[in-house]
Design a protein around this motif. Structure first.
Motif, PDB file in Angstrom:
ATOM      1  N   ALA A 167      30.775  44.650  49.975  1.00 20.75           N
ATOM      2  CA  ALA A 167      31.208  46.027  50.235  1.00 20.75           C
ATOM      3  C   ALA A 167      31.188  46.865  48.963  1.00 20.75           C
ATOM      4  O   ALA A 167      30.794  48.043  48.978  1.00 20.75           O
ATOM      5  CB  ALA A 167      32.607  46.013  50.844  1.00 20.75           C
ATOM      6  N   ALA A 168      31.613  46.258  47.835  1.00 19.43           N
ATOM      7  CA  ALA A 168      31.599  47.011  46.575  1.00 19.43           C
ATOM      8  C   ALA A 168      30.180  47.305  46.116  1.00 19.43           C
ATOM      9  O   ALA A 168      29.899  48.377  45.524  1.00 19.43           O
ATOM     10  CB  ALA A 168      32.353  46.222  45.506  1.00 19.43           C
ATOM     11  N   ARG A 169      29.282  46.396  46.390  1.00 19.03           N
ATOM     12  CA  ARG A 169      27.901  46.604  45.939  1.00 19.03           C
ATOM     13  C   ARG A 169      27.239  47.738  46.706  1.00 19.03           C
ATOM     14  O   ARG A 169      26.474  48.539  46.141  1.00 19.03           O
ATOM     15  CB  ARG A 169      27.118  45.315  46.118  1.00 19.03           C
ATOM     16  N   TYR A 170      27.502  47.806  47.990  1.00 16.64           N
ATOM     17  CA  TYR A 170      26.791  48.785  48.805  1.00 16.64           C
ATOM     18  C   TYR A 170      27.589  50.080  49.030  1.00 16.64           C
ATOM     19  O   TYR A 170      27.153  50.935  49.794  1.00 16.64           O
ATOM     20  CB  TYR A 170      26.445  48.168  50.164  1.00 16.64           C
ATOM     21  N   THR A 171      28.734  50.219  48.379  1.00 18.97           N
ATOM     22  CA  THR A 171      29.453  51.505  48.444  1.00 18.97           C
ATOM     23  C   THR A 171      28.771  52.492  47.511  1.00 18.97           C
ATOM     24  O   THR A 171      28.592  52.197  46.305  1.00 18.97           O
ATOM     25  CB  THR A 171      30.924  51.324  48.051  1.00 18.97           C
ATOM     26  N   MET A 175      30.801  58.175  46.057  1.00 19.99           N
ATOM     27  CA  MET A 175      32.159  58.055  46.618  1.00 19.99           C
ATOM     28  C   MET A 175      32.995  57.264  45.611  1.00 19.99           C
ATOM     29  O   MET A 175      33.200  56.053  45.734  1.00 19.99           O
ATOM     30  CB  MET A 175      32.108  57.356  47.974  1.00 19.99           C
ATOM     31  N   LYS A 176      33.431  57.994  44.529  1.00 19.01           N
ATOM     32  CA  LYS A 176      34.045  57.321  43.383  1.00 19.01           C
ATOM     33  C   LYS A 176      35.323  56.593  43.785  1.00 19.01           C
ATOM     34  O   LYS A 176      35.561  55.448  43.382  1.00 19.01           O
ATOM     35  CB  LYS A 176      34.343  58.339  42.285  1.00 19.01           C
ATOM     36  N   ASN A 177      36.182  57.257  44.516  1.00 18.98           N
ATOM     37  CA  ASN A 177      37.454  56.625  44.881  1.00 18.98           C
ATOM     38  C   ASN A 177      37.237  55.343  45.701  1.00 18.98           C
ATOM     39  O   ASN A 177      37.845  54.299  45.428  1.00 18.98           O
ATOM     40  CB  ASN A 177      38.321  57.610  45.656  1.00 18.98           C
ATOM     41  N   ALA A 182      36.872  49.572  46.144  1.00 18.38           N
ATOM     42  CA  ALA A 182      36.090  48.403  46.544  1.00 18.38           C
ATOM     43  C   ALA A 182      35.913  47.438  45.391  1.00 18.38           C
ATOM     44  O   ALA A 182      35.970  46.214  45.554  1.00 18.38           O
ATOM     45  CB  ALA A 182      34.731  48.847  47.082  1.00 18.38           C
ATOM     46  N   LEU A 183      35.733  47.982  44.180  1.00 18.27           N
ATOM     47  CA  LEU A 183      35.574  47.104  43.026  1.00 18.27           C
ATOM     48  C   LEU A 183      36.864  46.349  42.723  1.00 18.27           C
ATOM     49  O   LEU A 183      36.849  45.158  42.402  1.00 18.27           O
ATOM     50  CB  LEU A 183      35.135  47.919  41.810  1.00 18.27           C
ATOM     51  N   ARG A 184      38.002  47.067  42.800  1.00 12.87           N
ATOM     52  CA  ARG A 184      39.273  46.398  42.565  1.00 12.87           C
ATOM     53  C   ARG A 184      39.539  45.312  43.626  1.00 12.87           C
ATOM     54  O   ARG A 184      40.025  44.221  43.321  1.00 12.87           O
ATOM     55  CB  ARG A 184      40.411  47.437  42.568  1.00 12.87           C
TER      56      ARG A 184
END
Length: 759
Positions: A167-171, A175-177, A182-184
């Motif tokens: 999910a973090a890779r494809y966000t 969409m910074k927030n 997603a990274l956290r």
């Protein structure tokens, strides 16, 4: 032994002990003196003074003892010392060895008695098994559960970490927030997953270490004892170590494991491998509710094994309980025995000594009729069969050959599709085909290939599943039946016998076999007509030598009328799907009496309940013949019939059928039919469309006279009745005037009305 003071004036009193040893000489002085006789011997009165004087000198010390030579003598081991009843030989090495052996044997017996007094459940071997299982359970421990739980948590955490990372890779970065969130989340789930994986690895290592320690503590001493004993004392030492290990395991398994205390500890069955016994049969019949809780069976023949490994026994039920009650409860009895229904066979005893409550019970070791069938007996038969005698059907559950007689009988074979009707039918068809005297009339209601090998042997064959053609076959069969009875009346006989059939070819046995009867009897146009003719043939044809067999899947009242079905005396019920279907074959009430083809398993191909002779059906499997074997036997039957001159001549013409009647009027009509056929063929040679449907009476009369039949025109007119419009005169070829004649349809009408034959 005597105690005396050593001197008369001494202050102290010293006692001297004198012991007389048996066989030793008396003490002597330094100077020669008379010797005293040995004590214990017989002395005279004159010698006693010398003995006393010698003793006085010794006691006073005036005599110095001299070394005496003691003669070595053998010890009497039967002598006793001062202790009562203790022989002297008990103190010898042999006596000590004997005493040690007695002590050893008594201690060994005491130890064995102690072992027998110990609490055991199912013996010491089972106790050792429980101990070994408990030790292994202790070695395994409970850490595996924790490790498995941690493994599941690690798997779930890793799955969630992969999903968060994806999910973090494809966000999108726009969409910074959401990207940061997603990274956290991906970092958090990754950390959790790594912790879960590390926890799982630590748990695995912890489990491995603990198991290794417990395994060393549990299995180390026994292995050390056995190996040390072997190195120290060889096989004897290893045996001692193994016995010590066994004792330790048995000690650990003193108490029974809870899951072992189930019904099998108290109740065992024949299916568990236990032998059949009288107490077992009593308990089986009680559990099946055949006899009461306080009733027992009477063993007429104790349970025994036969050569096939099956158990059999003859029993008497308690007074007042009929055998049919037990036969109705065959499913319950099979359940109590721990076997399939088809493995249990119960029949009432026959012959001398039979009783209403006496049963013969037979329990097969395996499910019967599932092994490969043995080659049929007809393959080894080189000569012709005798359809007037008994026909071999096949073995019963005990391996005994079953045979039946079909003389003056008729039969019905039924069962579900695939139950083996074709294979069962081959047994009867091949027996009939290999008897060259039997006439075969076969009809195949499913238009398959099952009856095709018999086509060349048949006088009449209907293989197209055509109800109209089968109806014509039955009409011909009824006509033949009437001709047979007419001949029997002339001969003054009531029924056809083997001697009459051999003497008169017209009375040879005839087998009418109908496969898939349902197709014919359910036809809208000919169903009722076929049923009527078939009922007439079955009810009256038996004494005329006509044997009828019908095969169908479900012979219910909608398929076979009950008035016809009840006439079929031989019943063979192959596997059926319901008890009601079985009853439609065997008769109403058979399933309730314990005879249901529903109990036949699908693996038992070709097996069925045969009710042909006797009061009860018998479970029989038909002898099996492969397609190649059927063709081989049909070829053999063809050769036998060719040698006997009984091969069918093929479809007979109307004229030939009339001549077979053996009557004068039939011979006249046969000549008329031949004359019309001859003129018709001559006309077709000139013109393919030409036909002759009328001939002058003069030509017909001349043809009859040429055939040796002296018949007048008036007699011909009485035999072939013409209608009013058929009596007109016609011109014939070159005749100058019109002539009287007969149309072909008038001749055919006379043939049909008088003999029931059609062109």
């Amino acid at each position: 032994m005597t105690e005396m003071p050593t001197g008369p004036s001494h202050k102290s009193t010293d006692l001297a002990t004198v012991t007389y040893v048996h066989g030793a000489g008396p003490a002597t002085k330094t100077s020669p003196g008379p010797a005293a006789p040995a004590l214990g011997g017989t002395t005279e009165t004159t010698d006693r003074a010398a003995v006393v004087e010698s003793a006085r000198r010794v006691l006073e010390g005036t005599v110095t003892p001299a070394p005496a030579e003691v003669e070595k003598v053998d010890i009497d081991l039967d002598a006793f010392d001062d202790r009562p009843l203790i022989p002297a030989w008990a103190k010898t090495p042999e006596g000590w060895a004997m005493y040690s052996g007695v002590v050893y044997r008594s201690r060994l017996r005491a130890y064995r008695r102690w072992v027998r007094r110990q609490r055991t459940d199912r013996g010491h071997a089972a106790q050792f098994k429980r101990g070994a299982r408990r030790v292994q359970d202790w070695v395994t421990g409970f850490e595996g559960i924790q490790t498995q739980a941690l493994a599941h948590q690690a798997h779930v955490a890793a799955k969630e970490a992969r999903a968060a990372a994806r999910a973090a890779r494809y966000t999108p970065s726009l969409m910074k927030n959401k990207k940061q969130t997603a990274l956290r989340e991906a970092d958090r789930t990754q950390t959790v997953a790594m912790q879960a994986v590390n926890a799982h690895k630590q748990a695995k290592n912890y489990r491995r270490k603990l198991r290794a320690l417990r395994a060393g503590a549990a299995y180390g001493p026994p292995l050390t004892a056995i190996s040390t004993g072997y190195m120290g004392a060889g096989a004897l030492g290893a045996t001692a170590g193994a016995l010590a290990t066994f004792a330790g395991g048995a000690f650990a398994g003193r108490e029974a494991i809870t899951e072992e205390t189930d019904w099998s500890a108290d109740w065992r069955s024949l299916g568990d491998g236990d032998p059949m016994s009288a107490p077992m049969l009593d308990e089986v019949f009680r559990r099946a509710k055949v006899i009461g809780a306080d009733e027992t069976l009477h063993m007429v023949q104790m349970p025994m094994l036969d050569a096939r490994g099956a158990w059999s026994a003859v029993i008497d039920l308690p007074p007042g309980i009929p055998a049919k009650k037990a036969m109705r409860a065959i499913s319950e009895i099979a359940s109590a025995l721990g076997v399939e229904d088809a493995q249990v066979n119960m029949v009432k005893t026959k012959g001398k000594g039979a009783r209403s409550g006496r049963l013969e019970i037979y329990v097969a070791k395996e499910l019967p009729f599932t092994e490969n069938a043995e080659p049929g007996p007809l393959l080894a038969l080189e000569a012709a069969t005798n359809f007037w005698g008994r026909i071999a059907i096949g073995p019963d559950v005990r391996g005994l050959a079953i045979s039946i007689s079909v003389v003056e009988r008729s039969g019905l074979v039924g069962g579900e599709p695939g139950a083996g009707k074709s294979a069962s039918g081959n047994v009867i068809l091949l027996a009939a085909a290999l008897d060259p005297r039997v006439i075969l009339w076969l009809a195949d209601g499913k238009a398959g290939g099952d009856l095709e090998p018999f086509r060349e042997l048949c006088e009449y064959f209907e293989g197209d599943a055509d109800p109209e053609a089968f109806y014509e076959m039955l009409k011909a069969a009824v006509a033949d039946m009437r001709a047979r009875y007419a001949l029997l009346k002339k001969l003054g006989k009531r029924k056809v016998t083997e001697e009459l059939a051999n003497k008169y070819p017209q009375l040879r046995q005839k087998l009418l076999w109908v496969d898939e009867l349902m197709f014919y009897t359910t036809d809208d146009d000919f169903g009722k007509k076929i049923t009527k003719l078939l009922r007439n043939l079955v009810s009256r044809g038996r004494a005329a030598g006509i044997v009828t067999f019908c095969a169908t899947q479900k012979p219910g009242s909608d398929v076979v009328d009950t008035s016809l079905r009840d006439l079929l005396s031989i019943r063979w019920a192959l596997r059926c799907t319901t008890p009601e279907a079985s009853d439609t074959i065997l008769g109403k009430g058979a399933a309730a009496a314990g005879y249901s083809a529903k109990t036949i398993e699908p693996e038992m191909r070709g097996a069925g309940l045969l009710w042909a002779e006797g009061s009860n059906p018998v479970l029989v499997r038909a002898d099996y013949y492969t397609d190649d074997q059927v063709e081989l036997l049909c070829k053999r039957a063809y050769d036998l019939r060719e040698a006997a001159g009984t091969l069918p001549e093929g479809p007979k013409t109307l004229a030939d059928q009339l001549r077979d009647k053996g009557e004068a009027d039939a011979d006249v009509l046969a000549v008329l039919v031949d004359v019309f056929n001859a003129y018709d063929q001559e006309a077709k040679e000139v013109d393919a469309t030409g036909e002759v449907d009328w001939l002058p009476g003069t030509i017909l009369v001349d043809a009859l006279k040429a055939a040796g039949l002296d018949i007048t025109p008036e007699k011909l007119a009485r035999l072939v009745v013409r209608e009013a419009d058929e009596k007109g005169k016609r011109v014939w070829e070159d005749s100058p005037s019109a002539l009287n004649g007969y149309p072909l349809k008038a001749v055919l009408r006379a043939v049909q009305s008088k003999y029931g034959l059609t062109a």
